[in-house]
Design a protein around this motif. Sequence first.
Motif, PDB file in Angstrom:
ATOM      1  N   VAL A  65       0.802  -1.224   0.000  1.00 18.92           N
ATOM      2  CA  VAL A  65       0.000   0.000   0.000  1.00 18.92           C
ATOM      3  C   VAL A  65       0.838   1.280   0.000  1.00 18.92           C
ATOM      4  CG1 VAL A  65      -0.311   0.017   2.520  1.00 18.92           C
ATOM      5  CG2 VAL A  65      -1.998   1.139   1.049  1.00 18.92           C
ATOM      6  N   THR A  66       1.957   1.320   0.723  1.00 16.39           N
ATOM      7  CA  THR A  66       2.770   2.537   0.706  1.00 16.39           C
ATOM      8  C   THR A  66       3.419   2.735  -0.656  1.00 16.39           C
ATOM      9  OG1 THR A  66       4.601   1.304   1.711  1.00 16.39           O
ATOM     10  CG2 THR A  66       3.192   2.562   3.183  1.00 16.39           C
ATOM     11  N   GLU A  67       3.808   1.640  -1.294  1.00 19.06           N
ATOM     12  CA  GLU A  67       4.353   1.725  -2.652  1.00 19.06           C
ATOM     13  C   GLU A  67       3.280   2.222  -3.620  1.00 19.06           C
ATOM     14  OE1 GLU A  67       6.090  -1.256  -6.148  1.00 19.06           O
ATOM     15  OE2 GLU A  67       5.887  -1.986  -4.090  1.00 19.06           O
ATOM     16  N   TRP A  68       2.066   1.731  -3.441  1.00 22.58           N
ATOM     17  CA  TRP A  68       0.960   2.162  -4.295  1.00 22.58           C
ATOM     18  C   TRP A  68       0.716   3.658  -4.163  1.00 22.58           C
ATOM     19  CZ3 TRP A  68      -2.126  -0.083  -7.951  1.00 22.58           C
ATOM     20  CH2 TRP A  68      -3.301   0.584  -8.285  1.00 22.58           C
ATOM     21  N   ARG A  69       0.698   4.137  -2.929  1.00 25.14           N
ATOM     22  CA  ARG A  69       0.413   5.552  -2.706  1.00 25.14           C
ATOM     23  C   ARG A  69       1.564   6.441  -3.165  1.00 25.14           C
ATOM     24  NH1 ARG A  69      -3.240   5.286   2.918  1.00 25.14           N
ATOM     25  NH2 ARG A  69      -4.892   4.065   1.909  1.00 25.14           N
ATOM     26  N   ALA A  70       2.796   5.947  -3.040  1.00 19.66           N
ATOM     27  CA  ALA A  70       3.926   6.688  -3.590  1.00 19.66           C
ATOM     28  C   ALA A  70       3.768   6.801  -5.107  1.00 19.66           C
ATOM     29  CB  ALA A  70       5.237   5.987  -3.246  1.00 19.66           C
ATOM     30  N   GLY A  71       3.224   5.756  -5.719  1.00 18.84           N
ATOM     31  CA  GLY A  71       2.958   5.787  -7.153  1.00 18.84           C
ATOM     32  C   GLY A  71       1.919   6.841  -7.513  1.00 18.84           C
ATOM     33  N   LEU A  72       0.930   7.030  -6.645  1.00 22.38           N
ATOM     34  CA  LEU A  72      -0.072   8.073  -6.883  1.00 22.38           C
ATOM     35  C   LEU A  72       0.564   9.453  -6.812  1.00 22.38           C
ATOM     36  CD1 LEU A  72      -3.142   6.776  -4.788  1.00 22.38           C
ATOM     37  CD2 LEU A  72      -2.600   6.356  -7.196  1.00 22.38           C
ATOM     38  N   TRP A  73       1.500   9.630  -5.888  1.00 23.39           N
ATOM     39  CA  TRP A  73       2.222  10.908  -5.806  1.00 23.39           C
ATOM     40  C   TRP A  73       3.067  11.121  -7.056  1.00 23.39           C
ATOM     41  CZ3 TRP A  73       0.792  14.533  -2.712  1.00 23.39           C
ATOM     42  CH2 TRP A  73       0.275  14.256  -1.442  1.00 23.39           C
ATOM     43  N   LEU A  74       3.701  10.056  -7.550  1.00 20.25           N
ATOM     44  CA  LEU A  74       4.526  10.186  -8.748  1.00 20.25           C
ATOM     45  C   LEU A  74       3.677  10.589  -9.947  1.00 20.25           C
ATOM     46  CD1 LEU A  74       7.272   9.911 -10.090  1.00 20.25           C
ATOM     47  CD2 LEU A  74       6.788   7.465 -10.437  1.00 20.25           C
ATOM     48  N   GLU A  75       2.532   9.952 -10.101  1.00 16.75           N
ATOM     49  CA  GLU A  75       1.632  10.312 -11.200  1.00 16.75           C
ATOM     50  C   GLU A  75       1.184  11.764 -11.075  1.00 16.75           C
ATOM     51  OE1 GLU A  75      -1.571   7.563 -11.105  1.00 16.75           O
ATOM     52  OE2 GLU A  75      -0.312   5.806 -11.486  1.00 16.75           O
ATOM     53  N   SER A  76       0.961  12.207  -9.846  1.00 14.52           N
ATOM     54  CA  SER A  76       0.515  13.582  -9.616  1.00 14.52           C
ATOM     55  C   SER A  76       1.644  14.571  -9.899  1.00 14.52           C
ATOM     56  CB  SER A  76       0.024  13.732  -8.173  1.00 14.52           C
ATOM     57  OG  SER A  76      -1.044  12.834  -7.920  1.00 14.52           O
ATOM     58  N   LEU A  77       2.877  14.215  -9.555  1.00 15.80           N
ATOM     59  CA  LEU A  77       4.028  15.070  -9.882  1.00 15.80           C
ATOM     60  C   LEU A  77       4.209  15.190 -11.398  1.00 15.80           C
ATOM     61  CD1 LEU A  77       6.614  13.770  -7.251  1.00 15.80           C
ATOM     62  CD2 LEU A  77       5.771  16.125  -7.403  1.00 15.80           C
ATOM     63  N   ARG A  78       3.968  14.081 -12.088  1.00 19.10           N
ATOM     64  CA  ARG A  78       4.140  14.089 -13.541  1.00 19.10           C
ATOM     65  C   ARG A  78       3.184  15.044 -14.231  1.00 19.10           C
ATOM     66  NH1 ARG A  78       4.942   7.505 -14.079  1.00 19.10           N
ATOM     67  NH2 ARG A  78       7.220   7.501 -13.780  1.00 19.10           N
ATOM     68  N   GLU A  79       2.072  15.351 -13.594  1.00 19.08           N
ATOM     69  CA  GLU A  79       1.157  16.344 -14.167  1.00 19.08           C
ATOM     70  C   GLU A  79       1.818  17.716 -14.240  1.00 19.08           C
ATOM     71  OE1 GLU A  79      -2.771  16.648 -12.642  1.00 19.08           O
ATOM     72  OE2 GLU A  79      -3.204  14.503 -12.833  1.00 19.08           O
ATOM     73  N   GLN A  80       2.866  17.916 -13.420  1.00 23.07           N
ATOM     74  CA  GLN A  80       3.623  19.169 -13.441  1.00 23.07           C
ATOM     75  C   GLN A  80       4.990  18.959 -14.113  1.00 23.07           C
ATOM     76  OE1 GLN A  80       3.459  21.661  -9.842  1.00 23.07           O
ATOM     77  NE2 GLN A  80       1.920  20.278  -8.984  1.00 23.07           N
ATOM     78  N   ASN A  81       5.062  17.879 -14.933  1.00 17.64           N
ATOM     79  CA  ASN A  81       6.273  17.562 -15.686  1.00 17.64           C
ATOM     80  C   ASN A  81       7.478  17.299 -14.780  1.00 17.64           C
ATOM     81  OD1 ASN A  81       5.008  17.893 -18.287  1.00 17.64           O
ATOM     82  ND2 ASN A  81       5.092  20.114 -17.933  1.00 17.64           N
ATOM     83  N   ILE A  82       7.204  16.689 -13.633  1.00 20.44           N
ATOM     84  CA  ILE A  82       8.272  16.323 -12.711  1.00 20.44           C
ATOM     85  C   ILE A  82       8.231  14.814 -12.528  1.00 20.44           C
ATOM     86  CG2 ILE A  82       9.134  16.537 -10.350  1.00 20.44           C
ATOM     87  CD1 ILE A  82       7.787  19.343 -10.335  1.00 20.44           C
ATOM     88  N   ASP A  83       9.267  14.149 -13.023  1.00 21.14           N
ATOM     89  CA  ASP A  83       9.343  12.685 -12.943  1.00 21.14           C
ATOM     90  C   ASP A  83      10.425  12.342 -11.920  1.00 21.14           C
ATOM     91  OD1 ASP A  83       9.205   9.996 -13.300  1.00 21.14           O
ATOM     92  OD2 ASP A  83       9.567  10.013 -15.461  1.00 21.14           O
ATOM     93  N   ASP A  84      10.037  12.228 -10.672  1.00 18.83           N
ATOM     94  CA  ASP A  84      11.010  12.093  -9.584  1.00 18.83           C
ATOM     95  C   ASP A  84      10.522  11.035  -8.592  1.00 18.83           C
ATOM     96  OD1 ASP A  84      12.718  12.408  -7.416  1.00 18.83           O
ATOM     97  OD2 ASP A  84      12.867  14.580  -7.650  1.00 18.83           O
ATOM     98  N   THR A  85      10.914   9.788  -8.844  1.00 18.31           N
ATOM     99  CA  THR A  85      10.483   8.684  -7.978  1.00 18.31           C
ATOM    100  C   THR A  85      10.976   8.835  -6.539  1.00 18.31           C
ATOM    101  OG1 THR A  85      10.335   7.149  -9.838  1.00 18.31           O
ATOM    102  CG2 THR A  85      10.553   6.184  -7.635  1.00 18.31           C
ATOM    103  N   PRO A  86      12.238   9.205  -6.295  1.00 15.03           N
ATOM    104  CA  PRO A  86      12.693   9.393  -4.911  1.00 15.03           C
ATOM    105  C   PRO A  86      11.866  10.449  -4.169  1.00 15.03           C
ATOM    106  CG  PRO A  86      14.582   9.195  -6.364  1.00 15.03           C
ATOM    107  CD  PRO A  86      13.371   9.310  -7.247  1.00 15.03           C
ATOM    108  N   LEU A  87      11.484  11.517  -4.850  1.00 11.64           N
ATOM    109  CA  LEU A  87      10.672  12.543  -4.206  1.00 11.64           C
ATOM    110  C   LEU A  87       9.292  11.998  -3.870  1.00 11.64           C
ATOM    111  CD1 LEU A  87      10.131  15.385  -3.193  1.00 11.64           C
ATOM    112  CD2 LEU A  87       9.579  16.063  -5.556  1.00 11.64           C
ATOM    113  N   ALA A  88       8.704  11.249  -4.781  1.00 12.28           N
ATOM    114  CA  ALA A  88       7.386  10.660  -4.525  1.00 12.28           C
ATOM    115  C   ALA A  88       7.442   9.725  -3.318  1.00 12.28           C
ATOM    116  CB  ALA A  88       6.900   9.895  -5.757  1.00 12.28           C
ATOM    117  N   ASP A  89       8.510   8.936  -3.228  1.00 13.67           N
ATOM    118  CA  ASP A  89       8.683   8.039  -2.083  1.00 13.67           C
ATOM    119  C   ASP A  89       8.832   8.844  -0.792  1.00 13.67           C
ATOM    120  OD1 ASP A  89       8.597   5.866  -3.779  1.00 13.67           O
ATOM    121  OD2 ASP A  89      10.779   5.619  -3.873  1.00 13.67           O
ATOM    122  N   ALA A  90       9.593   9.937  -0.869  1.00 14.33           N
ATOM    123  CA  ALA A  90       9.812  10.781   0.307  1.00 14.33           C
ATOM    124  C   ALA A  90       8.521  11.453   0.755  1.00 14.33           C
ATOM    125  CB  ALA A  90      10.872  11.837  -0.006  1.00 14.33           C
ATOM    126  N   ILE A  91       7.698  11.832  -0.197  1.00 20.43           N
ATOM    127  CA  ILE A  91       6.415  12.464   0.130  1.00 20.43           C
ATOM    128  C   ILE A  91       5.529  11.488   0.892  1.00 20.43           C
ATOM    129  CG2 ILE A  91       4.260  13.334  -0.857  1.00 20.43           C
ATOM    130  CD1 ILE A  91       5.936  14.597  -3.092  1.00 20.43           C
TER     131      ILE A  91
END
Length: 250
Positions: A65-91
Amino acid sequence: MTIKAVFFDLDDTLVLTGEADRRAFAAISTLVKSNNGAIDDQELFNAFKKRFKATPWDVTYKVEVTEWRAGLWLESLREQNIDDTPLADAIQKCFDDTRLADFPFIDGTLAMLATFKARGIKVVIITNGHHFIQHEKLKACKAAELFEYILVGGDEVVAGRKEKPDAGIFLKACQLAGVDPSEAVHVGDSLTTDIQGGINAKLAATVFVSKKLEVAPAGGPQPTFTVATAIEIVECIDKLEGPTVNGGEE
Protein backbone atom coordinates in the motif's frame (compact mmCIF):
# COMPACT_ATOMS: atom_id res chain seq x y z
CA MET A 1 -32.83 -2.01 28.21
CA THR A 2 -29.33 -3.15 29.23
CA ILE A 3 -26.33 -2.25 27.10
CA LYS A 4 -23.44 -4.69 27.45
CA ALA A 5 -21.13 -3.58 24.62
CA VAL A 6 -20.23 -0.42 22.74
CA PHE A 7 -18.61 -0.62 19.31
CA PHE A 8 -16.57 2.34 18.04
CA ASP A 9 -15.37 3.45 14.64
CA LEU A 10 -11.76 4.71 14.74
CA ASP A 11 -11.10 7.48 12.21
CA ASP A 12 -12.70 10.83 13.08
CA THR A 13 -14.61 9.12 15.87
CA LEU A 14 -12.02 8.11 18.46
CA VAL A 15 -9.04 9.73 16.71
CA LEU A 16 -9.12 13.00 14.75
CA THR A 17 -7.64 11.53 11.58
CA GLY A 18 -8.67 14.53 9.49
CA GLU A 19 -6.56 16.84 11.66
CA ALA A 20 -3.61 14.44 11.46
CA ASP A 21 -3.98 14.41 7.66
CA ARG A 22 -3.91 18.21 7.55
CA ARG A 23 -0.67 18.26 9.54
CA ALA A 24 0.78 15.70 7.15
CA PHE A 25 -0.12 17.73 4.07
CA ALA A 26 1.42 20.83 5.66
CA ALA A 27 4.66 18.91 6.21
CA ILE A 28 4.59 17.71 2.60
CA SER A 29 4.14 21.28 1.42
CA THR A 30 7.36 22.25 3.21
CA LEU A 31 9.13 19.19 1.80
CA VAL A 32 8.24 19.74 -1.85
CA LYS A 33 8.95 23.49 -1.77
CA SER A 34 12.41 22.86 -0.30
CA ASN A 35 13.02 20.21 -2.96
CA ASN A 36 11.70 22.05 -5.98
CA GLY A 37 10.36 25.59 -5.77
CA ALA A 38 8.54 25.16 -9.09
CA ILE A 39 6.08 22.64 -7.64
CA ASP A 40 2.57 23.94 -7.06
CA ASP A 41 1.73 22.11 -3.84
CA GLN A 42 -2.01 22.72 -4.00
CA GLU A 43 -2.18 21.46 -7.56
CA LEU A 44 -0.19 18.43 -6.43
CA PHE A 45 -2.52 17.77 -3.51
CA ASN A 46 -5.62 18.07 -5.68
CA ALA A 47 -4.21 15.64 -8.24
CA PHE A 48 -3.22 13.16 -5.53
CA LYS A 49 -6.56 13.35 -3.71
CA LYS A 50 -8.41 12.69 -6.96
CA ARG A 51 -6.38 9.56 -7.58
CA PHE A 52 -6.56 8.51 -3.93
CA LYS A 53 -10.33 8.80 -3.88
CA ALA A 54 -10.59 6.57 -6.95
CA THR A 55 -8.14 3.84 -5.85
CA PRO A 56 -6.51 4.35 -2.41
CA TRP A 57 -4.76 0.97 -2.70
CA ASP A 58 -4.29 -1.89 -5.12
CA VAL A 59 -7.56 -3.79 -4.98
CA THR A 60 -5.74 -6.98 -6.00
CA TYR A 61 -3.40 -6.57 -2.99
CA LYS A 62 -0.40 -7.35 -5.19
CA VAL A 63 1.25 -3.97 -4.61
CA GLU A 64 2.15 -2.94 -1.07
CA VAL A 65 0.00 0.00 0.00
CA THR A 66 2.77 2.54 0.71
CA GLU A 67 4.35 1.72 -2.65
CA TRP A 68 0.96 2.16 -4.30
CA ARG A 69 0.41 5.55 -2.71
CA ALA A 70 3.93 6.69 -3.59
CA GLY A 71 2.96 5.79 -7.15
CA LEU A 72 -0.07 8.07 -6.88
CA TRP A 73 2.22 10.91 -5.81
CA LEU A 74 4.53 10.19 -8.75
CA GLU A 75 1.63 10.31 -11.20
CA SER A 76 0.51 13.58 -9.62
CA LEU A 77 4.03 15.07 -9.88
CA ARG A 78 4.14 14.09 -13.54
CA GLU A 79 1.16 16.34 -14.17
CA GLN A 80 3.62 19.17 -13.44
CA ASN A 81 6.27 17.56 -15.69
CA ILE A 82 8.27 16.32 -12.71
CA ASP A 83 9.34 12.69 -12.94
CA ASP A 84 11.01 12.09 -9.58
CA THR A 85 10.48 8.68 -7.98
CA PRO A 86 12.69 9.39 -4.91
CA LEU A 87 10.67 12.54 -4.21
CA ALA A 88 7.39 10.66 -4.53
CA ASP A 89 8.68 8.04 -2.08
CA ALA A 90 9.81 10.78 0.31
CA ILE A 91 6.41 12.46 0.13
CA GLN A 92 4.59 9.28 1.08
CA LYS A 93 7.04 8.62 3.93
CA CYS A 94 6.59 12.19 5.14
CA PHE A 95 2.82 11.74 5.14
CA ASP A 96 2.92 8.47 7.08
CA ASP A 97 5.55 9.60 9.59
CA THR A 98 3.91 12.96 10.29
CA ARG A 99 0.42 11.57 10.67
CA LEU A 100 1.36 8.73 12.99
CA ALA A 101 3.81 10.76 15.08
CA ASP A 102 0.87 12.44 16.81
CA PHE A 103 -2.19 10.19 16.63
CA PRO A 104 -3.86 10.26 20.07
CA PHE A 105 -7.36 9.38 21.14
CA ILE A 106 -9.66 12.36 21.60
CA ASP A 107 -9.72 14.05 25.01
CA GLY A 108 -11.88 12.22 27.50
CA THR A 109 -11.42 8.76 25.99
CA LEU A 110 -9.69 7.26 29.02
CA ALA A 111 -12.36 8.52 31.43
CA MET A 112 -15.12 7.26 29.11
CA LEU A 113 -13.56 3.80 28.88
CA ALA A 114 -13.06 3.70 32.65
CA THR A 115 -16.77 4.43 33.08
CA PHE A 116 -17.70 1.57 30.77
CA LYS A 117 -15.28 -0.79 32.49
CA ALA A 118 -16.80 0.04 35.88
CA ARG A 119 -20.24 -0.74 34.45
CA GLY A 120 -19.11 -4.02 32.90
CA ILE A 121 -19.62 -2.76 29.34
CA LYS A 122 -17.30 -4.28 26.72
CA VAL A 123 -15.64 -1.90 24.24
CA VAL A 124 -14.72 -2.87 20.69
CA ILE A 125 -13.25 -1.01 17.70
CA ILE A 126 -14.64 -1.76 14.24
CA THR A 127 -12.69 0.15 11.61
CA ASN A 128 -12.79 0.01 7.82
CA GLY A 129 -9.80 0.45 5.57
CA HIS A 130 -6.67 -1.25 4.28
CA HIS A 131 -5.43 -3.71 6.89
CA PHE A 132 -1.82 -2.46 6.92
CA ILE A 133 -2.79 1.22 7.20
CA GLN A 134 -5.38 0.63 9.91
CA HIS A 135 -3.09 -1.59 11.99
CA GLU A 136 -0.39 1.10 11.86
CA LYS A 137 -2.91 3.67 13.13
CA LEU A 138 -4.06 1.31 15.88
CA LYS A 139 -0.44 0.82 16.99
CA ALA A 140 0.15 4.59 16.97
CA CYS A 141 -2.74 5.25 19.37
CA LYS A 142 -2.05 2.06 21.39
CA ALA A 143 -5.62 0.88 20.91
CA ALA A 144 -4.90 -2.70 21.98
CA GLU A 145 -4.08 -1.46 25.48
CA LEU A 146 -7.56 -0.01 25.92
CA PHE A 147 -10.01 -2.03 23.83
CA GLU A 148 -10.90 -5.64 24.44
CA TYR A 149 -11.42 -6.49 20.78
CA ILE A 150 -10.50 -4.81 17.50
CA LEU A 151 -11.88 -5.68 14.07
CA VAL A 152 -10.29 -4.24 10.93
CA GLY A 153 -12.45 -4.25 7.82
CA GLY A 154 -9.42 -4.80 5.60
CA ASP A 155 -8.64 -8.05 7.42
CA GLU A 156 -12.19 -9.20 6.80
CA VAL A 157 -11.96 -8.36 3.09
CA VAL A 158 -8.66 -10.21 2.67
CA ALA A 159 -10.29 -13.23 4.36
CA GLY A 160 -13.15 -13.14 1.85
CA ARG A 161 -15.66 -11.44 4.13
CA LYS A 162 -17.00 -7.88 4.13
CA GLU A 163 -16.42 -4.70 6.11
CA LYS A 164 -18.93 -2.09 7.30
CA PRO A 165 -21.82 -1.63 6.54
CA ASP A 166 -22.21 -5.39 6.16
CA ALA A 167 -23.95 -6.86 9.19
CA GLY A 168 -21.39 -9.66 9.43
CA ILE A 169 -18.59 -7.60 10.95
CA PHE A 170 -20.95 -6.26 13.63
CA LEU A 171 -22.25 -9.72 14.41
CA LYS A 172 -18.67 -10.93 14.70
CA ALA A 173 -18.06 -8.15 17.23
CA CYS A 174 -21.13 -9.27 19.16
CA GLN A 175 -19.82 -12.83 19.22
CA LEU A 176 -16.40 -11.72 20.47
CA ALA A 177 -17.94 -9.55 23.17
CA GLY A 178 -20.40 -12.28 24.15
CA VAL A 179 -23.49 -10.14 23.65
CA ASP A 180 -26.67 -10.18 21.60
CA PRO A 181 -27.05 -7.45 18.94
CA SER A 182 -29.91 -6.03 21.03
CA GLU A 183 -27.37 -5.38 23.80
CA ALA A 184 -24.85 -3.46 21.67
CA VAL A 185 -24.51 0.11 20.39
CA HIS A 186 -22.30 1.37 17.56
CA VAL A 187 -20.72 4.82 17.39
CA GLY A 188 -19.26 6.36 14.23
CA ASP A 189 -19.00 9.37 11.95
CA SER A 190 -20.31 7.80 8.74
CA LEU A 191 -24.00 7.46 8.02
CA THR A 192 -23.38 5.05 5.15
CA THR A 193 -21.01 2.66 6.92
CA ASP A 194 -21.41 3.10 10.68
CA ILE A 195 -25.07 3.97 11.08
CA GLN A 196 -26.31 1.82 8.21
CA GLY A 197 -24.15 -1.05 9.42
CA GLY A 198 -25.54 -0.86 12.94
CA ILE A 199 -29.04 -0.85 11.50
CA ASN A 200 -28.23 -3.81 9.25
CA ALA A 201 -27.02 -5.78 12.26
CA LYS A 202 -30.11 -4.80 14.29
CA LEU A 203 -28.10 -3.32 17.13
CA ALA A 204 -29.86 -1.68 20.07
CA ALA A 205 -28.89 1.79 18.85
CA THR A 206 -26.55 3.75 16.60
CA VAL A 207 -24.82 7.01 17.47
CA PHE A 208 -23.76 9.41 14.72
CA VAL A 209 -20.72 11.57 15.52
CA SER A 210 -21.00 14.94 13.79
CA LYS A 211 -19.08 17.95 15.07
CA LYS A 212 -21.70 20.23 13.53
CA LEU A 213 -24.60 18.01 14.69
CA GLU A 214 -25.72 17.46 11.11
CA VAL A 215 -29.20 16.09 10.55
CA ALA A 216 -29.26 12.80 8.65
CA PRO A 217 -30.87 13.28 5.22
CA ALA A 218 -34.41 11.98 4.87
CA GLY A 219 -34.59 8.60 3.17
CA GLY A 220 -31.14 7.56 4.39
CA PRO A 221 -30.00 5.74 7.53
CA GLN A 222 -31.27 7.45 10.67
CA PRO A 223 -29.18 7.27 13.87
CA THR A 224 -30.75 6.84 17.29
CA PHE A 225 -28.63 9.73 18.58
CA THR A 226 -26.43 12.43 17.06
CA VAL A 227 -23.55 13.79 19.13
CA ALA A 228 -20.73 16.27 18.57
CA THR A 229 -18.09 13.97 20.04
CA ALA A 230 -17.87 10.26 20.80
CA ILE A 231 -17.39 11.02 24.50
CA GLU A 232 -21.10 11.86 24.70
CA ILE A 233 -21.92 8.18 24.18
CA VAL A 234 -22.02 7.75 27.97
CA GLU A 235 -25.06 10.02 28.12
CA CYS A 236 -26.67 8.11 25.26
CA ILE A 237 -26.22 4.82 27.13
CA ASP A 238 -27.75 6.39 30.23
CA LYS A 239 -30.81 7.37 28.19
CA LEU A 240 -31.13 3.89 26.74
CA GLU A 241 -30.79 2.17 30.09
CA GLY A 242 -32.91 4.62 32.03
CA PRO A 243 -35.98 6.44 30.72
CA THR A 244 -36.65 5.67 27.07
CA VAL A 245 -36.04 8.27 24.41
CA ASN A 246 -39.73 9.26 24.47
CA GLY A 247 -39.76 9.67 28.23
CA GLY A 248 -41.40 6.42 29.38
CA GLU A 249 -39.94 3.79 31.65
CA GLU A 250 -38.32 0.60 30.41
